[in-house]
Design a protein around this motif. Structure first.
Motif, short mmCIF file in Angstrom:
data_model
loop_
_atom_site.label_atom_id
_atom_site.label_comp_id
_atom_site.label_asym_id
_atom_site.label_seq_id
_atom_site.Cartn_x
_atom_site.Cartn_y
_atom_site.Cartn_z
N VAL A 1 0.88 -1.17 0.00
CA VAL A 1 0.00 0.00 0.00
C VAL A 1 0.91 1.22 0.00
CG1 VAL A 1 -1.76 1.27 1.29
CG2 VAL A 1 -1.83 -1.24 1.21
N LEU A 2 0.80 2.02 -1.03
CA LEU A 2 1.71 3.15 -1.21
C LEU A 2 1.80 4.02 0.04
CD1 LEU A 2 3.63 4.89 -2.87
CD2 LEU A 2 1.61 6.00 -3.88
N GLY A 3 0.68 4.41 0.61
CA GLY A 3 0.70 5.28 1.79
C GLY A 3 1.47 4.66 2.95
N ASP A 4 1.30 3.37 3.17
CA ASP A 4 2.01 2.67 4.24
C ASP A 4 3.51 2.62 3.96
OD1 ASP A 4 -0.49 2.25 5.33
OD2 ASP A 4 -0.56 0.11 4.80
N TRP A 5 3.85 2.35 2.71
CA TRP A 5 5.27 2.27 2.35
C TRP A 5 5.94 3.64 2.46
CZ3 TRP A 5 7.56 -1.68 -1.48
CH2 TRP A 5 7.08 -2.95 -1.20
N LEU A 6 5.21 4.70 2.07
CA LEU A 6 5.75 6.06 2.22
C LEU A 6 5.99 6.39 3.69
CD1 LEU A 6 3.54 7.95 -0.38
CD2 LEU A 6 6.03 7.65 -0.52
N GLU A 7 5.04 6.03 4.53
CA GLU A 7 5.17 6.30 5.97
C GLU A 7 6.37 5.56 6.56
OE1 GLU A 7 4.43 8.29 9.32
OE2 GLU A 7 3.32 8.57 7.46
N ALA A 8 6.58 4.32 6.15
CA ALA A 8 7.74 3.55 6.65
C ALA A 8 9.05 4.21 6.21
CB ALA A 8 7.66 2.11 6.16
N LEU A 9 9.09 4.71 4.99
CA LEU A 9 10.29 5.41 4.52
C LEU A 9 10.47 6.73 5.27
CD1 LEU A 9 12.76 5.73 2.77
CD2 LEU A 9 11.26 6.34 0.84
N ASP A 10 9.40 7.45 5.52
CA ASP A 10 9.47 8.68 6.33
C ASP A 10 10.11 8.39 7.68
OD1 ASP A 10 8.27 10.43 4.52
OD2 ASP A 10 6.28 10.28 5.44
N GLU A 11 9.60 7.37 8.36
CA GLU A 11 10.09 7.03 9.69
C GLU A 11 11.56 6.60 9.66
OE1 GLU A 11 7.36 4.12 11.26
OE2 GLU A 11 5.68 5.54 11.17
N ALA A 12 11.92 5.78 8.69
CA ALA A 12 13.30 5.31 8.60
C ALA A 12 14.27 6.44 8.29
CB ALA A 12 13.41 4.21 7.55
N SER A 13 13.87 7.34 7.39
CA SER A 13 14.77 8.45 7.05
C SER A 13 14.91 9.42 8.22
CB SER A 13 14.30 9.17 5.79
OG SER A 13 13.06 9.80 5.99
N ALA A 14 13.85 9.62 8.97
CA ALA A 14 13.91 10.51 10.14
C ALA A 14 14.81 9.92 11.22
CB ALA A 14 12.51 10.76 10.69
N ALA A 15 14.84 8.60 11.34
CA ALA A 15 15.65 7.94 12.37
C ALA A 15 17.10 7.73 11.96
CB ALA A 15 15.02 6.59 12.72
N ALA A 16 17.40 7.87 10.69
CA ALA A 16 18.75 7.60 10.19
C ALA A 16 19.74 8.65 10.68
CB ALA A 16 18.75 7.56 8.67
N GLN A 17 20.96 8.20 10.89
CA GLN A 17 22.04 9.09 11.33
C GLN A 17 22.90 9.48 10.15
OE1 GLN A 17 22.33 10.08 14.67
NE2 GLN A 17 20.33 9.09 14.72
N GLY A 18 23.29 10.75 10.08
CA GLY A 18 24.17 11.21 9.02
C GLY A 18 23.49 11.26 7.67
N PRO A 19 24.28 11.47 6.63
CA PRO A 19 23.71 11.48 5.29
C PRO A 19 23.13 10.10 4.95
CG PRO A 19 26.01 12.20 5.27
CD PRO A 19 25.71 11.71 6.64
N VAL A 20 22.04 10.08 4.20
CA VAL A 20 21.35 8.85 3.85
C VAL A 20 21.53 8.57 2.36
CG1 VAL A 20 19.07 7.76 3.67
CG2 VAL A 20 19.65 9.14 5.68
N VAL A 21 21.82 7.31 2.05
CA VAL A 21 21.83 6.84 0.68
C VAL A 21 20.75 5.77 0.57
CG1 VAL A 21 23.16 5.77 -1.17
CG2 VAL A 21 24.29 7.35 0.41
N LEU A 22 19.85 5.95 -0.38
CA LEU A 22 18.77 4.99 -0.60
C LEU A 22 19.26 3.90 -1.55
CD1 LEU A 22 15.89 7.59 -1.15
CD2 LEU A 22 16.56 6.46 1.00
#
Length: 183
Positions: free
Chosen positions: A46-67
């Motif tokens: 579900v796109l909305g759920d997947w977007l939310e999971a990415l939001d949460e993971a990126s907010a919790a990540a330390q330093g620069p993020v590479v996807l």
């Protein structure tokens, strides 16, 4: 002189996830700075759920993020950048491997990800495409790369660039990833 912060790698598998022999899983097992963005349901995304999971993971990540995205994960990145661009500020780059042409796939579970956003990504990106990918033609991969303002790497006949491709740890992919590291 201050040291550059270590990059975090967010691993974004596609539809049905990435099994233990997939290069994404191997990279995670070999390096704790790679963290999979877990989805509630890999088989009925579900796109909305997947977007939310990415939001949460990126907010919790330390330093620069590479996807580090594969298949439907690439389409997730395109949606996230288009719809939530304000949250992509710490993203240093994206490795987008074998983007799935979900608009032509005929898979009902993927229709809520349609249409695929064709908007420039606000961070450096590399699209890696195979000449014989059953999920995306070379022409469509080129269209995605052009629209996303990403560099296209044509990888030859590697299928969907997954575990069935026999890539093991896929050192060529790791080499491409280093191009996206900050500093």
């Amino acid at each position: 002189m201050t040291a550059q912060p270590r990059s975090s790698f967010l691993v974004l598998p596609g539809y049905q996830g990435s099994g233990p022999e997939h290069w994404q899983s191997r990279w995670e097992a070999a390096d704790p700075s790679f963290r999979r963005v877990q989805q509630a349901d890999w088989d009925r995304p579900v796109l909305g759920d997947w977007l939310e999971a990415l939001d949460e993971a990126s907010a919790a990540a330390q330093g620069p993020v590479v996807l580090v995205a594969h298949s439907l994960g690439c389409i997730l990145v395109a949606h996230w950048a288009a719809e939530r661009s304000g949250r992509s500020g710490q993203v240093a780059g994206a490795l987008l491997v074998a983007p799935a042409d979900i608009e032509r796939a005929g898979v009902a579970e993927l229709e809520n990800f349609c249409p695929v956003p064709l908007k420039a990504l606000p961070f450096p990106s590399i699209v890696v495409a195979a000449s014989d990918d059953p999920w995306c033609t070379p022409e469509r991969s080129r269209r995605f790369a052009d629209a996303w303002d990403a560099r296209l790497v044509e990888a030859g006949p590697l299928g969907h660039i997954n575990a069935e491709s026999g890539l093991g740890d896929w050192p060529a992919g790791r080499e491409l990833l280093t191009e996206l590291l900050p500093g």
